[in-house]
Scaffold this motif. Sequence first.
Motif, PDB file in Angstrom:
ATOM      1  N   ARG A 227       0.668  -1.313   0.012  1.00 47.14           N
ATOM      2  CA  ARG A 227      -0.074  -0.324   0.072  1.00 47.14           C
ATOM      3  C   ARG A 227       0.752   1.131  -0.315  1.00 47.14           C
ATOM      4  N   ASP A 228       1.974   0.834  -1.060  1.00 46.99           N
ATOM      5  CA  ASP A 228       3.058   1.710  -1.158  1.00 46.99           C
ATOM      6  C   ASP A 228       2.918   2.696  -2.039  1.00 46.99           C
ATOM      7  N   PHE A 229       2.029   4.073  -2.332  1.00 46.55           N
ATOM      8  CA  PHE A 229       0.747   4.166  -3.367  1.00 46.55           C
ATOM      9  C   PHE A 229       2.276   5.033  -3.809  1.00 46.55           C
ATOM     10  N   VAL A 230       2.788   6.016  -3.598  1.00 42.37           N
ATOM     11  CA  VAL A 230       3.868   6.724  -4.336  1.00 42.37           C
ATOM     12  C   VAL A 230       4.349   5.955  -5.077  1.00 42.37           C
ATOM     13  N   ARG A 231       5.508   4.630  -4.185  1.00 41.92           N
ATOM     14  CA  ARG A 231       6.657   4.109  -4.768  1.00 41.92           C
ATOM     15  C   ARG A 231       5.761   3.688  -6.340  1.00 41.92           C
TER      16      ARG A 231
ATOM     17  N   TRP B 174      16.148   4.909 -25.020  1.00 47.51           N
ATOM     18  CA  TRP B 174      15.420   4.342 -23.170  1.00 47.51           C
ATOM     19  C   TRP B 174      15.747   5.682 -22.582  1.00 47.51           C
ATOM     20  N   VAL B 175      17.318   6.158 -22.446  1.00 47.32           N
ATOM     21  CA  VAL B 175      17.454   7.482 -21.409  1.00 47.32           C
ATOM     22  C   VAL B 175      16.147   8.426 -21.426  1.00 47.32           C
ATOM     23  N   ILE B 176      16.153   9.015 -22.393  1.00 42.49           N
ATOM     24  CA  ILE B 176      15.309   9.951 -22.622  1.00 42.49           C
ATOM     25  C   ILE B 176      14.316  10.118 -22.071  1.00 42.49           C
ATOM     26  N   ASN B 177      13.681   8.550 -22.104  1.00 43.01           N
ATOM     27  CA  ASN B 177      12.563   8.439 -21.554  1.00 43.01           C
ATOM     28  C   ASN B 177      12.753   8.197 -20.118  1.00 43.01           C
ATOM     29  N   LEU B 178      13.542   7.604 -19.940  1.00 43.55           N
ATOM     30  CA  LEU B 178      13.890   7.021 -18.769  1.00 43.55           C
ATOM     31  C   LEU B 178      13.917   9.098 -17.584  1.00 43.55           C
ATOM     32  N   ALA B 179      14.574   9.933 -18.615  1.00 50.00           N
ATOM     33  CA  ALA B 179      14.999  10.602 -17.698  1.00 50.00           C
ATOM     34  C   ALA B 179      13.390  11.584 -17.498  1.00 50.00           C
ATOM     35  N   VAL B 180      12.795  11.790 -18.754  1.00 49.30           N
ATOM     36  CA  VAL B 180      10.952  12.240 -18.433  1.00 49.30           C
ATOM     37  C   VAL B 180      10.197  11.629 -17.475  1.00 49.30           C
ATOM     38  N   ALA B 181      10.650   9.754 -17.598  1.00 45.74           N
ATOM     39  CA  ALA B 181      10.132   9.908 -16.062  1.00 45.74           C
ATOM     40  C   ALA B 181      10.242  10.205 -14.820  1.00 45.74           C
ATOM     41  N   GLU B 182      11.462  10.569 -14.604  1.00 45.52           N
ATOM     42  CA  GLU B 182      11.767  10.894 -13.260  1.00 45.52           C
ATOM     43  C   GLU B 182      11.315  12.378 -13.671  1.00 45.52           C
ATOM     44  N   TYR B 183      10.912  12.848 -14.171  1.00 44.80           N
ATOM     45  CA  TYR B 183      10.741  14.311 -13.927  1.00 44.80           C
ATOM     46  C   TYR B 183       9.898  14.113 -13.885  1.00 44.80           C
ATOM     47  N   VAL B 184       8.789  13.484 -14.017  1.00 46.28           N
ATOM     48  CA  VAL B 184       6.913  13.906 -13.441  1.00 46.28           C
ATOM     49  C   VAL B 184       7.567  12.945 -12.219  1.00 46.28           C
ATOM     50  N   ILE B 185       8.075  11.495 -12.192  1.00 46.31           N
ATOM     51  CA  ILE B 185       8.097  11.471 -10.567  1.00 46.31           C
ATOM     52  C   ILE B 185       8.047  12.302  -9.863  1.00 46.31           C
ATOM     53  N   HIS B 186       8.697  13.345  -9.575  1.00 48.64           N
ATOM     54  CA  HIS B 186       9.465  14.616  -8.989  1.00 48.64           C
ATOM     55  C   HIS B 186       8.594  15.148  -9.194  1.00 48.64           C
ATOM     56  N   ARG B 187       8.090  15.763 -10.044  1.00 51.18           N
ATOM     57  CA  ARG B 187       6.441  16.821 -10.835  1.00 51.18           C
ATOM     58  C   ARG B 187       5.661  16.473  -9.471  1.00 51.18           C
ATOM     59  N   ARG B 188       5.247  14.779  -9.893  1.00 56.82           N
ATOM     60  CA  ARG B 188       3.971  14.418  -8.778  1.00 56.82           C
ATOM     61  C   ARG B 188       4.101  14.675  -7.250  1.00 56.82           C
ATOM     62  N   ALA B 189       5.793  14.837  -6.826  1.00 55.23           N
ATOM     63  CA  ALA B 189       6.030  14.707  -5.332  1.00 55.23           C
ATOM     64  C   ALA B 189       5.819  15.633  -4.976  1.00 55.23           C
ATOM     65  N   ARG B 190       5.830  16.968  -5.531  1.00 49.37           N
ATOM     66  CA  ARG B 190       5.764  17.968  -4.999  1.00 49.37           C
ATOM     67  C   ARG B 190       4.524  18.746  -5.132  1.00 49.37           C
ATOM     68  N   GLN B 191       3.988  18.154  -6.491  1.00 46.92           N
ATOM     69  CA  GLN B 191       2.037  18.430  -6.038  1.00 46.92           C
ATOM     70  C   GLN B 191       1.889  17.647  -5.660  1.00 46.92           C
TER      71      GLN B 191
ATOM     72  N   ALA C  30       2.786  17.246  -1.990  1.00 43.51           N
ATOM     73  CA  ALA C  30       4.044  18.635  -1.237  1.00 43.51           C
ATOM     74  C   ALA C  30       3.160  19.920  -1.101  1.00 43.51           C
ATOM     75  N   LEU C  31       2.917  19.773  -1.414  1.00 37.75           N
ATOM     76  CA  LEU C  31       2.267  21.150  -1.463  1.00 37.75           C
ATOM     77  C   LEU C  31       0.624  21.142  -1.384  1.00 37.75           C
ATOM     78  N   HIS C  32       0.041  19.923  -1.589  1.00 36.98           N
ATOM     79  CA  HIS C  32      -1.668  19.578  -1.270  1.00 36.98           C
ATOM     80  C   HIS C  32      -1.566  19.289   0.206  1.00 36.98           C
ATOM     81  N   VAL C  33      -0.312  18.819   0.864  1.00 41.68           N
ATOM     82  CA  VAL C  33      -0.176  17.803   2.112  1.00 41.68           C
ATOM     83  C   VAL C  33      -1.218  19.050   3.553  1.00 41.68           C
ATOM     84  N   PRO C  34      -2.466  19.205   3.863  1.00 44.51           N
ATOM     85  CA  PRO C  34      -2.447  20.100   4.768  1.00 44.51           C
ATOM     86  C   PRO C  34      -1.385  20.319   6.030  1.00 44.51           C
ATOM     87  N   ARG C  35      -1.372  21.356   6.355  1.00 40.04           N
ATOM     88  CA  ARG C  35      -0.093  21.943   6.961  1.00 40.04           C
ATOM     89  C   ARG C  35      -0.634  21.418   8.441  1.00 40.04           C
TER      90      ARG C  35
END
Length: 236
Positions: free
Chosen positions: A150-154, A199-216, A218-223
Amino acid sequence: MTTSPSSALRPGRRTAPQWLVPAGLILLSLIPVIAGASRMTELAGGAAITPQNARFFASPVPVVVHIVSVTVYSLLGAFQFVPALRGRRGWHRVAGGILIPAGLLAALSGLWMSAFYPLPDGDTDVPVRLLFGSAMLVSIIRGVIAIKRRDFVRHGAWMTRGYSIGVAAGTQAVVILPWMLLVGTPDELTRALLMTAAWVINLAVAEYVIHRRARQSALHVPRPAVRSRPTTAGVP
């Protein structure tokens, strides 16, 4: 500046952009899908056997499994990048129940073909195919392990990586075609390097998407609310 309710609910303002990514992925996937359909037609129609396709006629099951599974994986997987669909638990589970087996079959059949098909002379991309095929397989397996915990992020991160590897055939065509137009037909070593770059280009885009999701996220986590310390009159 505030957003009026009418503008927030106005159709087309927020629904259209979320379909741009899956539409682009589907267009990218059409390149290998069409090539796979052509190969299936070739096998079914009994085309002339050449050194380039003899291995497919000698052992057609792996390539048929690969074409079918990659087609399902790439096209259906594109819809997992639609936020409105990804947020629906029923859709996500049903789609995931199809995508995970399809992705595993695509990776395993690709590895089998790379390891056991007799390839034409001078083919130097086998190690690269084995490397990224193994990476795709590991990514999907780790995604499954993460969702079991149930580790949805990973889970989302690993499945995104696996998908980026799985649809790299389209990126490879986009990378290799300009080279062919500008320079000419690449030799085997250059072709292997261009495939690796895709393949490297696709993986680089994937990492960008992953980190972008993580930032979004974090912004929506209620303080947590900060409680003010009770004060006594005259005491700060």
